[in-house]
Design an enzyme around this catalytic site. Sequence first.
Site, short mmCIF file in Angstrom:
data_model
loop_
_atom_site.label_atom_id
_atom_site.label_comp_id
_atom_site.label_asym_id
_atom_site.label_seq_id
_atom_site.Cartn_x
_atom_site.Cartn_y
_atom_site.Cartn_z
N GLU A 111 0.82 -1.22 0.00
CA GLU A 111 0.00 0.00 0.00
C GLU A 111 0.85 1.27 0.00
O GLU A 111 1.25 1.76 1.06
CB GLU A 111 -0.95 0.01 1.22
CG GLU A 111 -1.82 1.26 1.25
CD GLU A 111 -2.77 1.32 2.44
OE1 GLU A 111 -2.67 0.47 3.35
OE2 GLU A 111 -3.63 2.22 2.45
N LYS B 222 -2.42 -2.07 -3.22
CA LYS B 222 -3.48 -1.25 -2.63
C LYS B 222 -3.12 0.22 -2.82
O LYS B 222 -2.47 0.84 -1.97
CB LYS B 222 -3.64 -1.60 -1.13
CG LYS B 222 -4.62 -0.71 -0.39
CD LYS B 222 -5.03 -1.33 0.94
CE LYS B 222 -5.88 -0.38 1.75
NZ LYS B 222 -6.53 -1.00 2.90
#
Length: 345
Positions: A177, A219
């Site tokens: 992420e 992500k």
Amino acid sequence: MSLKEIIKTAKTLVADDKGLLAIDESTVTCNKRFAESGIPQTEEFRRTYREMIITTPDLGKCISGIILYDETIRQKKKDGTLFVKAITDAGIIPGIKVDIGAKDMAGHRREKITEGLDGLRDRLREYFQMGARFAKWRAVITIGNGIPSRGCIEANAQALARYAALCQEAGLVPIVEPEVLMNGEHTMEQCFEVTEEVLRTVFNQLYIQRVTLEGMILKPNMVLPGLTCPKQESVEAVADVTVECLLRAVPAAVPGIAFLSGGQSGELASARLNAMNVRFKSLLPWALAFSFARAIQQPALEIWHGEEANVSAAQQALYHRASCNRVARRGGYTSLMEKTQNDNM
Ligand code: 13P
């Protein structure tokens, strides 16, 4: 755990029309959200809140994986069942946030570096034994005057790649992420430029650290104008530039992209995800899914308000947001879904 099983888990996390639910707020962040809603900030209230979420009826129809936090993965339902067991029994894969937060970066004013690599191998082993099958690490990139710097992007990308390699060694799917924050006045074009550079740097580091792309999930943020940018953009424009940016920078071997919501409203996050799937789904090498925290939880948190009597209504609100995103993955979401929900409340 063989690489084959890691790849299978990664595929399962983004299969069909499901997505991830992040309930991995650190104690500090969770307490902050509780304080904003007037809920007492104690371990028992955090436990009760998370129990309410994971016991939402039929949640497994929309959610493939739930991301927990170190405190939460050790907690139990009131009846003594471990959360991890309750989640697994609901047909959902348990995951765990393993970074220990974004800290001020030395020599880089206004920028952050995410920490948590020291001792990570041992922590991952413990989480795997507890039943986690995937993990999450969040890097934070801020757009502002003269930032992000190359030093911040490279240090965060390398940390993400070292974390991802350790996850795969431990049998866990890494959720990678790199979040370019929405805060600021920057334009959508500036967000595009920064997001592209960040993603290219992250994938270069993942290659250098020998991470198997088939066994990970990306992500990212959507490509958006800053929250205080005077020029906001249509849902379609956001969908177009986000997919254009991802096509440039994300290798086809990655099975899925699960967006963070980053402070967008629940409705906008669903509408934008929907528009991407409507316009591009059949043309893309990876699945476009979701891994939202606030954009799924917020209405439920407000309705719950720390009171037992509100649990059922809060669960309905949570299920509603999860199912809007499920439908958005198929490209079938419309604002009418919100109206029906409001009429039912
Ligand atoms: P939001 O969807 O609230 O941005 O949170 C996603 C997340 O897990 C941040 O790390």
